[in-house]
Design an enzyme around this catalytic site. Sequence first.
Site, short mmCIF file in Angstrom:
data_model
loop_
_atom_site.label_atom_id
_atom_site.label_comp_id
_atom_site.label_asym_id
_atom_site.label_seq_id
_atom_site.Cartn_x
_atom_site.Cartn_y
_atom_site.Cartn_z
N LYS A 45 0.82 -1.22 0.00
CA LYS A 45 0.00 0.00 0.00
C LYS A 45 0.85 1.27 0.00
CE LYS A 45 -3.52 -1.19 -0.36
NZ LYS A 45 -4.03 -1.89 -1.57
N GLY A 47 2.34 2.44 -3.15
CA GLY A 47 2.57 2.94 -4.51
C GLY A 47 2.95 1.87 -5.52
N TRP A 50 1.01 2.14 -8.77
CA TRP A 50 1.54 3.32 -9.47
C TRP A 50 2.81 2.96 -10.24
CZ3 TRP A 50 1.96 8.53 -6.31
CH2 TRP A 50 1.67 9.59 -7.16
N HIS A 100 7.24 -6.90 -2.82
CA HIS A 100 7.09 -6.38 -1.46
C HIS A 100 8.13 -7.00 -0.52
CE1 HIS A 100 3.43 -4.31 -2.33
NE2 HIS A 100 2.63 -5.36 -2.34
N ARG A 122 6.16 5.30 1.67
CA ARG A 122 4.99 6.13 1.94
C ARG A 122 4.86 6.33 3.45
NH1 ARG A 122 -1.31 4.55 0.34
NH2 ARG A 122 -2.13 6.69 0.39
N SER A 130 -4.62 2.69 4.36
CA SER A 130 -4.92 2.08 3.07
C SER A 130 -5.05 0.57 3.21
CB SER A 130 -3.81 2.44 2.07
OG SER A 130 -4.07 1.87 0.83
N ARG A 249 -8.29 3.87 -3.89
CA ARG A 249 -9.29 4.57 -3.10
C ARG A 249 -9.18 6.08 -3.24
NH1 ARG A 249 -10.01 5.64 2.24
NH2 ARG A 249 -7.77 5.47 2.47
N LYS A 250 -8.11 6.65 -2.69
CA LYS A 250 -8.00 8.11 -2.71
C LYS A 250 -6.71 8.60 -3.36
CE LYS A 250 -10.86 9.37 1.28
NZ LYS A 250 -10.85 10.05 2.60
#
Length: 288
Positions: A45, A47, A50, A100, A122, A130, A249-250
């Site tokens: 969670k 990036g 992305w 990860h 992050r 998240s 989500r956001k």
Amino acid sequence: MAASDLYLDYHGFMLPRASHSEESLKYLENFQVKDDDVFGITYPKSGTTWMQEILPPLLNGGDLTAVETVPNWDRVPWLEEIRSGLVLDKLPSPRAIVSHIQYHLMPSSFFKSKAKVIYVTRNPKDALVSSFHFHKMASFLEDPGTLEEFTDKFLSGKVLFGKWTDHVKSWRNPELGDRIMFITYEEMLQDLHDALRRMLRFLGRELSAEALDRVVNQCTFKNMKSNKMSNYSMVPQDYMDNKKSAFLRKGVAGDWKNHFSPELDAKFTAVIQEEMKGTNIRFPWDEK
């Protein structure tokens, strides 16, 4: 369902059985890393999706075809997941791969290679929030309980891929030298154009100003969220219930402030600060 039914234990780390198997982890261990491979490494969670959007066009001259036509788990596979054995060996070089896992669990061929790593960090408070929402919508993960309960698990490392602090520290490894670039999710949000320019420089690649603008536009959160090859809307609802929470989500920084009580904030900050003591690793969100 018992945790053992949902998760595999891999060197003490919890990995979801829905996307990992004994075979996929064996594949990870024996994987032959090429010198021109590029890894996007993240704690969950932080990036990853992305990076799956960003890396292909940076590596192939700005071509957006893969991003628009190939699901992200096939265009930039997770090294440790079941799909990797099916798709990674067929990908043309240079291959973009996400993972990860912590540094010491990378395949032995990685350490002898010249492969490059972009490590995205992050704010752990946002990564936690998240992850909390993700656990609510993903049937293949444990119910997170309350945010306070989930925070306790997060801080003690009883979550997917272990402790945030251990992950961050493991990748700050001097052995990597100039093979690794560090960037934060927050820097990417603040100025994606500059972030991608820095990535290109690190990767020894160039794009025309026009091509770079096109890639930046493609990789904005809004466009990624509406790209069905990237937003996980193709995953069956009984795996990920988008009605409970959207996978993407956001895509903002600071959402934790809408969830944390002052007490939870103080507790979380104290634990993270204690664990990062003596590391000289500093982040933009650290308390002054």
